[in-house]
Design a protein around this motif. Structure first.
Motif, PDB file in Angstrom:
ATOM      1  N   THR A  34       0.841  -1.194   0.000  1.00 36.93           N
ATOM      2  CA  THR A  34       0.000   0.000   0.000  1.00 36.93           C
ATOM      3  C   THR A  34       0.873   1.240   0.000  1.00 36.93           C
ATOM      4  N   TYR A  36       0.923   5.477   0.527  1.00 35.46           N
ATOM      5  CA  TYR A  36       0.253   6.638   1.074  1.00 35.46           C
ATOM      6  C   TYR A  36       1.009   7.895   0.659  1.00 35.46           C
ATOM      7  N   GLN A  38       1.562  12.009   1.834  1.00 38.03           N
ATOM      8  CA  GLN A  38       1.333  12.927   2.940  1.00 38.03           C
ATOM      9  C   GLN A  38       1.833  14.320   2.611  1.00 38.03           C
ATOM     10  N   SER A  41       1.234  19.124   7.330  1.00 38.42           N
ATOM     11  CA  SER A  41       0.093  19.465   8.183  1.00 38.42           C
ATOM     12  C   SER A  41      -1.154  18.637   7.873  1.00 38.42           C
ATOM     13  N   GLN A  42      -0.967  17.506   7.229  1.00 38.56           N
ATOM     14  CA  GLN A  42      -2.084  16.601   6.981  1.00 38.56           C
ATOM     15  C   GLN A  42      -1.685  15.183   7.346  1.00 38.56           C
ATOM     16  N   GLY A  43      -2.688  14.335   7.509  1.00 38.06           N
ATOM     17  CA  GLY A  43      -2.406  12.935   7.745  1.00 38.06           C
ATOM     18  C   GLY A  43      -2.127  12.221   6.440  1.00 38.06           C
ATOM     19  N   PRO A  44      -1.520  11.034   6.511  1.00 33.83           N
ATOM     20  CA  PRO A  44      -1.274  10.262   5.295  1.00 33.83           C
ATOM     21  C   PRO A  44      -2.584   9.959   4.568  1.00 33.83           C
ATOM     22  N   PHE A  46      -4.355   7.525   1.609  1.00 33.59           N
ATOM     23  CA  PHE A  46      -4.248   6.305   0.815  1.00 33.59           C
ATOM     24  C   PHE A  46      -4.237   6.638  -0.674  1.00 33.59           C
ATOM     25  N   GLN A  49      -3.294   0.376  -3.634  1.00 33.42           N
ATOM     26  CA  GLN A  49      -2.928  -0.873  -2.969  1.00 33.42           C
ATOM     27  C   GLN A  49      -2.934  -1.997  -3.988  1.00 33.42           C
ATOM     28  N   TYR A  87       4.838   7.126   1.146  1.00 31.39           N
ATOM     29  CA  TYR A  87       5.194   5.992   1.988  1.00 31.39           C
ATOM     30  C   TYR A  87       4.765   4.687   1.332  1.00 31.39           C
ATOM     31  N   ALA A  99      -1.941  -2.861  12.680  1.00 30.49           N
ATOM     32  CA  ALA A  99      -1.340  -1.541  12.619  1.00 30.49           C
ATOM     33  C   ALA A  99      -0.340  -1.461  11.476  1.00 30.49           C
ATOM     34  N   LEU A 100      -0.108  -0.255  10.997  1.00 34.13           N
ATOM     35  CA  LEU A 100       0.842  -0.011   9.922  1.00 34.13           C
ATOM     36  C   LEU A 100       2.197   0.386  10.483  1.00 34.13           C
ATOM     37  N   PHE A 102       5.302   2.587   9.455  1.00 30.67           N
ATOM     38  CA  PHE A 102       5.785   3.598   8.525  1.00 30.67           C
ATOM     39  C   PHE A 102       7.306   3.664   8.553  1.00 30.67           C
ATOM     40  N   GLY A 103       7.881   3.804   7.386  1.00 36.08           N
ATOM     41  CA  GLY A 103       9.302   4.090   7.293  1.00 36.08           C
ATOM     42  C   GLY A 103       9.498   5.594   7.151  1.00 36.08           C
ATOM     43  N   SER A 104      10.623   5.960   6.582  1.00 35.50           N
ATOM     44  CA  SER A 104      10.934   7.380   6.422  1.00 35.50           C
ATOM     45  C   SER A 104      10.220   7.998   5.228  1.00 35.50           C
TER      46      SER A 104
END
Lengths: 112, 114
Positions: A34, A36, A38, A41-44, A46, A49, A87, A99-100, A102-104
């Motif tokens: 999957t 994402y 970002q 100032s916002q969430g990731p 989608f 996938q 991501y 749960a996910l 996340f990497g860098s």
């Protein structure tokens, strides 16, 4: 959960196609890939996938080779508004809805 | 459909005070997650609710953090007492139980502890 590796950053120009590759050598049989996006100032958010071969939607395409050890997110004709962090995540599709991890991420900078 | 809503969007509190963050998931989503990004670090998982039950709270940093989801609808994350290292952006996400697709994230709450 499978660890992913992707470039820290990429630069592109408006109108170009951008391909971001992610490595996930330890992907499990029931894992999905999957992506994402970002913005600051916002969430990731989608994007796309897939499990294998190719998936395409109105935003991007996702290419997954037969061994599934890597995947490539393709953004056609990027614009300035595509500047964001992308991501790549690997997790079970539906079972358990875990749960996910996340990497860098890859910071994409699109120039005019 | 309405997205995931988080409140407040920003909060500045003094060390030692208490702060409560709220998350309203997408209606009907059984799964609710809390994540956190501290300055310069990656987004980290905190905990996962399935309806009103805590499915996984392995990411909660310590007992100063308390999450609840009474009635299986909205969730709160309380930090008491807050410490400087708790500063960061707290994201909430939700997902349905069935079907593929990603998780829907809220815009986050930026918490600054001074």
């Amino acid at each position: 959960l499978a660890k992913t590796t992707q470039p820290i950053s990429m630069d592109s120009y408006e109108g170009q196609e951008v391909n971001i590759t992610c490595s996930h050598n330890n992907i499990a049989t029931n894992d999905y890939i999957t992506w994402y996006q970002q913005f600051p100032s916002q969430g990731p958010r989608f994007i796309i996938q897939g499990y294998k071969t190719k998936v395409t939607n109105e935003v991007a395409s996702l290419f997954i080779p037969a061994d599934r050890k890597s995947s490539t997110l393709s953004l056609p004709r990027v614009s300035l508004s595509d500047t964001a962090v992308y991501y790549c995540l690997v997790a079970p599709g539906t079972t358990g809805r875990r749960a996910l991890t996340f990497g860098s991420g890859t910071r994409l900078q699109v120039q005019p | 459909e309405a997205g995931v809503t988080q409140f407040p969007s920003h909060s500045v509190i003094e060390k030692g005070q208490t702060v409560t963050l709220r998350c309203d998931p997408i209606s009907g989503h059984d799964n609710l997650y809390w994540y956190r990004r501290v300055m310069g670090k990656e987004i980290k998982f905190l905990l996962h609710f399935v309806k009103e039950s805590k499915q996984d709270e392995s990411g909660m940093p310590n007992n100063r953090f308390l999450a609840e989801r009474t009635g299986g609808t909205y969730s709160t994350l309380k930090v008491q007492p807050a410490e400087l290292e708790d500063s960061g952006v707290y994201f909430c996400a939700s997902s349905p139980s069935e079907g593929l697709g990603g998780y829907t994230f809220g815009s986050g709450t930026r918490l600054t502890v001074v």
